[in-house]
Design a protein around this motif. Structure first.
Motif, PDB file in Angstrom:
ATOM      1  N   MET A 126       0.539  -1.211  -0.541  1.00  0.00           N
ATOM      2  CA  MET A 126      -0.390   0.312  -0.110  1.00  0.00           C
ATOM      3  C   MET A 126       0.842   1.489   0.068  1.00  0.00           C
ATOM      4  O   MET A 126       0.386   2.539  -0.500  1.00  0.00           O
ATOM      5  CB  MET A 126      -1.124  -0.213   0.836  1.00  0.00           C
ATOM      6  N   GLU A 130       1.196   4.011  -2.592  1.00  0.00           N
ATOM      7  CA  GLU A 130       0.670   5.721  -1.785  1.00  0.00           C
ATOM      8  C   GLU A 130       1.954   6.448  -3.384  1.00  0.00           C
ATOM      9  O   GLU A 130       1.541   7.707  -3.963  1.00  0.00           O
ATOM     10  CB  GLU A 130       1.088   6.051  -0.367  1.00  0.00           C
ATOM     11  N   VAL A 247      -4.798  -0.603   5.844  1.00  0.00           N
ATOM     12  CA  VAL A 247      -5.215   0.785   5.346  1.00  0.00           C
ATOM     13  C   VAL A 247      -5.613   1.730   6.677  1.00  0.00           C
ATOM     14  O   VAL A 247      -5.454   2.817   6.418  1.00  0.00           O
ATOM     15  CB  VAL A 247      -6.287   0.620   4.680  1.00  0.00           C
ATOM     16  N   GLU A 251      -3.946   5.249   7.450  1.00  0.00           N
ATOM     17  CA  GLU A 251      -5.456   6.817   7.107  1.00  0.00           C
ATOM     18  C   GLU A 251      -3.837   7.826   8.946  1.00  0.00           C
ATOM     19  O   GLU A 251      -3.897   8.196   8.731  1.00  0.00           O
ATOM     20  CB  GLU A 251      -6.671   6.243   7.834  1.00  0.00           C
TER      21      GLU A 251
END
Length: 285
Positions: A126, A130, A247, A251
């Motif tokens: 992830m 990004e 995730v 965040e």
């Protein structure tokens, strides 16, 4: 020295446990006023400004050499500090040492935690995604973030690029540049893994390089060398140790600056993953 402007004391302070009450007895200069933090520097006659004091609001968490105010007190103090910054007069915080102020001391040293490979792979993937988003405001951080694996190898004493640490200190965008945030993350990873020798070694090599970066970043690098990290770093380590979904971890990190949180998480994750992958049959704790 010009007359100091006195800021009334809040009812309660949360402070870095290493801070001495005497640190607030000298006048301070307001260096920076942000939405969630104030940067102060003590003034000593005939001397350069000393180590910074970071005043934050509760939602931002406590920082090394810092004071954290609740959400009611911080806006009031921020507005007063903004006026003092414009006037250019020293700041008087002696009222914050009075007996009526409740002081909660917080140990910001990062302890060893149990970390394993669960969740690290999707987190790394992830983070790579990004970096692939060209619309991200942190796009100028991409070339430096791509050095994360090399930084992790150097942190673990297996350098693939021997001069990497020297080249990324102060590199990248932001008040705390991308390279520095990644280094703080790598140092946090070493501390969380209990790799004391590697953490000490990296700190020894890093210390003479910190003059290359901003004063704010230098502050956090020196604290990390001493094993102290902001509460937001503690929260990230706890989230990874608790195997929170990738995730959710990202965040959390994304709320800290334009790219600082992601930069730090990149250095942290790369270091932890590299250590675990190098000793798959051992406990990372």
């Amino acid at each position: 020295m010009a007359m100091s402007a006195r800021i009334p004391s809040p009812a309660r302070l949360r402070v870095d446990g290493t801070m001495q009450a005497s640190a607030l007895l000298t006048p301070h200069r307001v260096v920076h006023v942000g939405q969630s933090a104030l940067v102060l520097s003590a003034l000593h006659p005939g001397q350069a400004p000393s180590r910074q004091v970071i005043v934050t609001r509760e939602s931002a968490g406590l920082m090394p050499d810092g004071i954290c105010l609740d959400e009611h007190d911080f806006p009031r103090v921020r507005d007063l500090a903004l006026g003092i910054l414009r006037e250019g007069v020293p700041l008087d915080l002696t009222g914050w040492t009075e007996a009526s102020v409740v002081v909660d001391r917080v140990d910001l040293r990062l302890d060893v935690v149990s970390l394993d490979a669960a969740g690290l792979l999707p987190l790394q993937h992830m983070l790579e995604d990004e970096d692939s988003d060209e619309l991200s405001p942190s796009s100028s951080a991409y070339p430096i973030r791509r050095q994360a694996a090399h930084l992790a190898a150097e942190a673990l004493g297996r350098p693939t690029a021997p001069t990497l640490l020297r080249s990324i200190v102060g590199a990248g965008p932001g008040t705390t540049p991308t390279g520095d945030d990644m280094i703080v993350g790598a140092l946090a990873g070493l501390r969380a893994l209990g790799l004391r020798a590697e953490w000490v070694s990296m700190g020894r090599r890093l210390r003479p390089l910190t003059s290359r970066t901003t004063s704010a970043s230098r502050h956090y690098l020196h604290a990390a060398i001493e094993g102290r990290f902001g509460e937001h770093v503690h929260d990230l380590v706890a989230a990874i140790a608790g195997c929170e979904p990738a995730v959710s971890v990202i965040e959390r990190a994304s709320t800290w600056g334009a790219s600082s949180g992601i930069d730090l998480l990149t250095g942290l994750t790369a270091t932890v993953a590299a250590s675990i992958q190098s000793r798959p049959n051992e406990s990372a704790a």
